[in-house]
Design an enzyme around this catalytic site. Structure first.
Site, PDB file in Angstrom:
ATOM      1  N   GLU A   1      40.555  31.285  43.418  1.00  0.00           N
ATOM      2  CA  GLU A   1      39.935  32.398  42.692  1.00  0.00           C
ATOM      3  C   GLU A   1      40.908  33.564  42.731  1.00  0.00           C
ATOM      4  O   GLU A   1      41.401  33.931  43.805  1.00  0.00           O
ATOM      5  CB  GLU A   1      38.593  32.816  43.313  1.00  0.00           C
TER       6      GLU A   1
ATOM      7  N   ASN B   1      37.537  36.633  37.637  1.00  0.00           N
ATOM      8  CA  ASN B   1      36.312  37.441  37.510  1.00  0.00           C
ATOM      9  C   ASN B   1      36.329  38.287  36.229  1.00  0.00           C
ATOM     10  O   ASN B   1      37.365  38.840  35.859  1.00  0.00           O
ATOM     11  CB  ASN B   1      36.171  38.362  38.710  1.00  0.00           C
TER      12      ASN B   1
ATOM     13  N   GLU C   1      34.239  33.912  35.891  1.00  0.00           N
ATOM     14  CA  GLU C   1      33.058  34.194  36.723  1.00  0.00           C
ATOM     15  C   GLU C   1      32.427  35.502  36.265  1.00  0.00           C
ATOM     16  O   GLU C   1      33.105  36.512  36.125  1.00  0.00           O
ATOM     17  CB  GLU C   1      33.464  34.293  38.199  1.00  0.00           C
TER      18      GLU C   1
ATOM     19  N   ASP D   1      28.321  34.075  38.780  1.00  0.00           N
ATOM     20  CA  ASP D   1      28.817  34.517  40.089  1.00  0.00           C
ATOM     21  C   ASP D   1      27.708  35.197  40.881  1.00  0.00           C
ATOM     22  O   ASP D   1      26.721  35.677  40.323  1.00  0.00           O
ATOM     23  CB  ASP D   1      29.977  35.511  39.858  1.00  0.00           C
TER      24      ASP D   1
ATOM     25  N   GLU E   1      30.213  30.402  48.324  1.00  0.00           N
ATOM     26  CA  GLU E   1      31.299  31.287  48.768  1.00  0.00           C
ATOM     27  C   GLU E   1      30.919  31.999  50.062  1.00  0.00           C
ATOM     28  O   GLU E   1      29.765  31.986  50.473  1.00  0.00           O
ATOM     29  CB  GLU E   1      31.711  32.275  47.670  1.00  0.00           C
TER      30      GLU E   1
HETATM   31  P1  C2E Z   1      33.583  38.144  44.351  1.00  0.00           P
HETATM   32  O1  C2E Z   1      33.859  37.728  42.972  1.00  0.00           O
HETATM   33  O2  C2E Z   1      32.275  37.685  44.924  1.00  0.00           O
HETATM   34  O3  C2E Z   1      34.778  37.711  45.211  1.00  0.00           O
HETATM   35  C1  C2E Z   1      34.655  37.203  46.457  1.00  0.00           C
HETATM   36  C2  C2E Z   1      34.749  38.236  47.472  1.00  0.00           C
HETATM   37  O4  C2E Z   1      34.302  37.726  48.726  1.00  0.00           O
HETATM   38  C3  C2E Z   1      36.191  38.713  47.700  1.00  0.00           C
HETATM   39  O5  C2E Z   1      36.196  40.071  48.081  1.00  0.00           O
HETATM   40  C4  C2E Z   1      36.631  37.889  48.886  1.00  0.00           C
HETATM   41  O6  C2E Z   1      37.687  38.434  49.675  1.00  0.00           O
HETATM   42  C5  C2E Z   1      35.350  37.831  49.696  1.00  0.00           C
HETATM   43  N1  C2E Z   1      35.294  36.687  50.585  1.00  0.00           N
HETATM   44  C6  C2E Z   1      35.772  35.408  50.381  1.00  0.00           C
HETATM   45  N2  C2E Z   1      35.484  34.588  51.424  1.00  0.00           N
HETATM   46  C7  C2E Z   1      34.811  35.359  52.335  1.00  0.00           C
HETATM   47  C8  C2E Z   1      34.244  35.068  53.606  1.00  0.00           C
HETATM   48  O7  C2E Z   1      34.282  33.973  54.198  1.00  0.00           O
HETATM   49  N3  C2E Z   1      33.635  36.062  54.249  1.00  0.00           N
HETATM   50  C9  C2E Z   1      33.545  37.316  53.679  1.00  0.00           C
HETATM   51  N4  C2E Z   1      32.934  38.243  54.359  1.00  0.00           N
HETATM   52  N5  C2E Z   1      34.058  37.621  52.462  1.00  0.00           N
HETATM   53  C10 C2E Z   1      34.698  36.642  51.799  1.00  0.00           C
HETATM   54  P2  C2E Z   1      37.161  41.063  47.402  1.00  0.00           P
HETATM   55  O8  C2E Z   1      38.428  40.450  47.124  1.00  0.00           O
HETATM   56  O9  C2E Z   1      37.090  42.282  48.241  1.00  0.00           O
HETATM   57  O10 C2E Z   1      36.461  41.315  46.023  1.00  0.00           O
HETATM   58  C11 C2E Z   1      35.264  41.933  45.926  1.00  0.00           C
HETATM   59  C12 C2E Z   1      34.712  41.813  44.581  1.00  0.00           C
HETATM   60  O11 C2E Z   1      35.518  42.549  43.677  1.00  0.00           O
HETATM   61  C13 C2E Z   1      34.695  40.440  43.996  1.00  0.00           C
HETATM   62  O12 C2E Z   1      33.619  39.754  44.463  1.00  0.00           O
HETATM   63  C14 C2E Z   1      34.626  40.703  42.556  1.00  0.00           C
HETATM   64  O13 C2E Z   1      33.298  40.936  42.178  1.00  0.00           O
HETATM   65  C15 C2E Z   1      35.415  41.950  42.441  1.00  0.00           C
HETATM   66  N6  C2E Z   1      36.746  41.646  41.931  1.00  0.00           N
HETATM   67  C16 C2E Z   1      37.851  41.342  42.634  1.00  0.00           C
HETATM   68  N7  C2E Z   1      38.888  41.119  41.783  1.00  0.00           N
HETATM   69  C17 C2E Z   1      38.413  41.277  40.557  1.00  0.00           C
HETATM   70  C18 C2E Z   1      38.964  41.186  39.248  1.00  0.00           C
HETATM   71  O14 C2E Z   1      40.128  40.850  39.062  1.00  0.00           O
HETATM   72  N8  C2E Z   1      38.165  41.427  38.178  1.00  0.00           N
HETATM   73  C19 C2E Z   1      36.865  41.737  38.354  1.00  0.00           C
HETATM   74  N9  C2E Z   1      36.151  41.964  37.288  1.00  0.00           N
HETATM   75  N10 C2E Z   1      36.303  41.828  39.543  1.00  0.00           N
HETATM   76  C20 C2E Z   1      37.065  41.609  40.649  1.00  0.00           C
HETATM   77 CA    CA Z   2      31.126  36.037  44.198  1.00  0.00          CA
HETATM   78 CA    CA Z   3      34.013  35.837  41.972  1.00  0.00          CA
END
Ligand code: C2E
Ligand code: CA
Ligand code: CA
Length: 744
Positions: free
Chosen positions: A509, A563, A595, A625, A682
């Site tokens: 992802e 995403n 997603e 998602d 996830e």
């Molecule tokens: P998301 O789409 O639900 O992405 C997964 C988030 O959960 C990611 O946080 C990831 O680091 C985190 N995660 C993965 N495995 C675990 C785990 O085992 N434990 C915990 N506690 N967390 C885990 P991240 O990278 O901080 O991203 C947060 C959110 O920001 C994402 O949630 C997504 O909604 C958004 N995001 C990130 N990059 C993009 C992007 O390029 N475009 C868009 N539109 N949204 C983004």
């Molecule tokens: Ca997610």
């Molecule tokens: Ca996602």
């Protein structure tokens, strides 16, 4: 701006009021002026008529006086240029003849009333008045003036005829007097001066005489008066030039008479003018009142909202300013509640504007009841309302009201045969003793309302100065983010997605990363929402897509998840932009899953479906998602036909808490699978979670247990350890079968 517009709308009323007042004033002034002109014209005509009449009367009287004197002269001529008289006086010295021919003639005569025969020295030989001899020297008649006339005759100054005339004053009054030499009518007269005899006649202007002149010449009220400067008299002038008396008449004043004639008409005309002016005043008054009422109506209309009948933004502004001003005087506090409906747009989109309007009316009616009569209620915008409260304990009352309003929205609203659910986010702000003006109060309450929205909607928040700081921080962050996107500084990391059975890497992802200069890494949970609200998300999203597709070229065996924010769908060219990136990177769309969270599908279901269809036709697949984090309706799964579902990590992490959570998760996954939708879990952090999820039916797992989001190089390294992972999988499977008594 709106208030300026309001002023502009009201300006015609002021202009019309001034115009009406001006017009009426001009009309009234014109009427008064015409009346004045007519009056003064009439007055002038009258005065001129009087003047003409007076002149005519004077000329007549002057003529009459001259005639009076002239008649005496001709009588005297008859009596003195007379052969018989010359004989009788000079030759016979016949006194009786003189008495009967001169003296007796004075009795009751129109021609003269005094006759005196004088010698050359001015001594009387005979003197008669009114038929009676005058005793003594007759000095009452033989005055210096009479002697003056005699002297004129004697000296020959009187001209060829030895006769002199003039007005004199005698003991009897004023009269015309004449002195003439008695002489034969024809032939020569050669008496020596000392022997000469003279005859004097006096014709007095006695009252009967004056009366006769008055009647004959039609001069009313003619009377002999002492001389004065009056314009209605003719002076009687003695030969010496002295004014010895005057004949005065009563002017007929025909002008005055004609004026009297038309006076009633004029009065009538003046009354009509007065009535006209009065009518103008009355009409003007009622017109003014009508205009003022119209203006008041226009103000009311301009300040009220047509749909709800409440005040509008301008009206609220006016009310707020007034209350704040009052607060400053009375020391009372003012509270503004700023309401914004949650989900109004969705109702509008789903059921149409008619239903949206009905919803607004229903909310307005409900709020009216809740707010009561004491407070001001306004509809500020589409689905925004404002409430103004004042009085004691105003903040407590405002909070109670806010709670009551939130409870009101707990119940679905019945709109005809439909019932809809909307929520409400509320912001409150207090202006203590009017210390915060209306505009600032509105801004603060609005900010507090946004804070309620950010905090999860359906709640109230009181304004806190920190919000301004946050807003400021956010603004600065937004500026930096914009710059970072412009400079292509957004990095992408990749989190492994593994097969649930074999734990082998099947995909990644893509997740955005931003290191803010001077601050360090910023969490996507912070900068993604900012990008969404500021519109930067379109660029940012495409940026991430572009980078990750480029990267995917290096991983031919992996699938990619990217995403997509709801905000990106609002760009009508979104699908085209996505297609362009695929064309450029030459990646097969079937390798990529987009997603999306459900928010957009709730907000604009129709448009969402259209966009999804186009993306799918293009070959992309779509995952729902964060399932389980929000509304999480299985209905959406079915309705939009997602290709995959991702269970939110909150649901996964709840597994630790016991059987109910496990059952919930099992049921959810089972449902998705029954619809033929594969499920990814996830946030998998422990082996136990991994086992349960796999047993529940998830075919893919993602989480720190398998790998954090990492750089492409780390993913490359990750792919080099498949054996190790497989061993771990086998181990886990064994552990699972032991824990749950299930063999996989
Ligand atoms: P998301 O789409 O639900 O992405 C997964 C988030 O959960 C990611 O946080 C990831 O680091 C985190 N995660 C993965 N495995 C675990 C785990 O085992 N434990 C915990 N506690 N967390 C885990 P991240 O990278 O901080 O991203 C947060 C959110 O920001 C994402 O949630 C997504 O909604 C958004 N995001 C990130 N990059 C993009 C992007 O390029 N475009 C868009 N539109 N949204 C983004
Ligand atoms: Ca997610
Ligand atoms: Ca996602």
């Amino acid at each position: 701006m709106r208030l300026l517009a309001l002023d502009k709308r009201l300006r015609p009323f002021a202009t019309r009021r001034v115009a009406v007042a001006g017009l009426l004033l001009v009309l009234a002034l014109m009427a008064v002026m015409v009346a004045l002109i007519v009056l003064s014209a009439l007055d002038r005509v009258a005065t001129y008529a009087n003047y003409l009449d007076e002149n005519r009367s004077r000329e007549t009287l002057v003529g009459a006086v001259e005639t009076f004197e002239y008649q005496l002269g001709s009588t005297l001529l008859d009596y003195t240029a007379w052969d018989d008289a010359a004989d009788m006086v000079y030759v016979g010295k016949d006194m009786p003849w003189m008495v009967s021919n001169f003296g007796d003639m004075t009795y009751d005569s129109d021609l003269f009333d005094v006759a005196i025969v004088l010698d050359d020295g001015g001594r009387p030989l005979m003197a008669y008045s009114d038929g009676q001899p005058v005793e003594g020297a007759a000095s009452g008649y033989i005055t210096p003036a009479l002697l003056g006339l005699l002297e004129q005759v004697r000296s020959g100054k009187s001209g060829p005829v030895p006769q002199a005339l003039g007005f004199i004053r005698t003991q009897k009054g004023i009269g015309a007097a004449g002195v003439a030499l008695i002489r034969p009518k024809s032939g020569t007269f050669d008496r020596p001066p000392a022997e000469r005899v003279y005859l004097a006649f006096i014709r007095h202007l006695s009252p009967p005489t004056v009366k006769r002149i008055s009647d004959a010449y039609v001069l009313r009220g003619l009377a002999l008066v002492p001389p004065s400067s009056s314009s209605t008299e003719v002076p009687i002038i003695a030969p010496t030039g002295e004014e010895i008396a005057a004949l005065a008449w009563t002017p007929r004043a025909p002008g005055d008479q004609s004026r009297e004639q038309v006076e009633s008409l004029m009065t009538a005309a003046l009354v009509i003018v007065a009535v006209y002016c009065l009518l103008l005043v009355i009409i003007g008054n009622s017109e003014m009142r009508r205009l003022r009422a119209d203006e008041a109506n226009a103000i009311k209309l301009a300040q009220s909202d047509r749909l709800s009948g409440l005040l509008n933004r301008a009206g609220l502004h006016q009310l707020l300013e007034a209350e704040v001003r009052r607060g400053r005087q009375t020391g009372e506090d003012v509270v503004l509640l700023y309401l914004d409906l949650d989900g109004f747009k969705e109702v509008n989109d789903a059921y149409g504007h008619a239903t949206g309007d009905r919803l607004i009316r229903a909310v307005a009616a409900g709020l009216t009841v809740l707010v009561g009569k004491e407070a001001g209620l306004a509809r500020i915008g589409g689905d925004e309302f404002g409430i103004v409260l004042t009085g004691p304990d105003v903040l407590d009352r405002a909070l109670d009201l806010a709670s009551a309003i939130l409870s009101f929205f707990d119940v679905p609203l019945a709109l005809g045969d439909r019932s809809v659910v909307v929520g409400c986010s509320i912001g409150l702000c207090i202006s203590e003793r009017g210390s915060v003006d209306g505009a600032e109060l509105t801004r603060r309450a609005d900010m507090a309302m946004y804070s309620s929205k950010d905090g999860g909607r359906g709640r109230w928040t009181v304004y806190d100065p920190k919000m301004d700081e946050e807003r400021e921080t956010r603004n600065l962050l937004e500026l930096d983010l914009r710059a970072a996107i412009g400079r292509d500084e957004i990095e992408v990391v990749y989190q492994p997605v593994v097969d649930a059975k074999t734990f082998s890497l099947v995909g990644v992802e893509a997740l955005a990363r931003w290191t803010r200069p001077g601050f360090g890494p910023v969490s996507p949970d912070v900068f993604i929402p900012i990008a969404e609200t500021s519109g930067l998300i379109d660029q940012l999203g495409l940026c991430v897509l572009h980078r990750s597709l480029e990267q995917l070229k290096a991983w031919p065996s992996l699938k990619l998840s990217v995403n997509v924010s709801p905000g990106q769908f609002r760009d009508p060219d979104f699908v085209d932009h996505v297609a362009a990136v695929f064309e450029e990177t030459e990646i097969d769309p079937s390798r990529v899953v987009l997603e999306m969270t459900e928010t957009y599908f709730i907000q604009s279901p129709d448009r969402a479906r259209q966009a999804l269809d186009r993306l799918r036709k293009f070959g992309l697949r779509i995952a729902l998602d964060d399932f389980g984090a929000g509304f999480s309706s299985v209905g959406y799964l079915r309705q939009f036909g997602f290709d995959r579902m991702k269970i939110d990590r909150s649901l996964v992490q709840a597994l630790e808490r016991g059987h109910r959570a496990v059952e919930m998760l099992q049921a959810t996954v089972a449902l998705a699978r029954s619809l033929g939708i594969p499920v990814t879990a996830e946030g998998v952090e422990t082996e136990q979670q991994a086992v349960i999820l796999r047993l529940a039916g998830c075919d893919q797992l993602q989480g720190y247990l398998f790998g954090r989001p990492q750089s492409p190089a780390d993913i490359d390294a990750f792919m080099l350890r498949p054996m190790e992972l497989r061993a771990k999988a086998a181990e886990l499977a064994f552990a699972a079968s032991r824990d749950h008594g299930v063999l996989v």
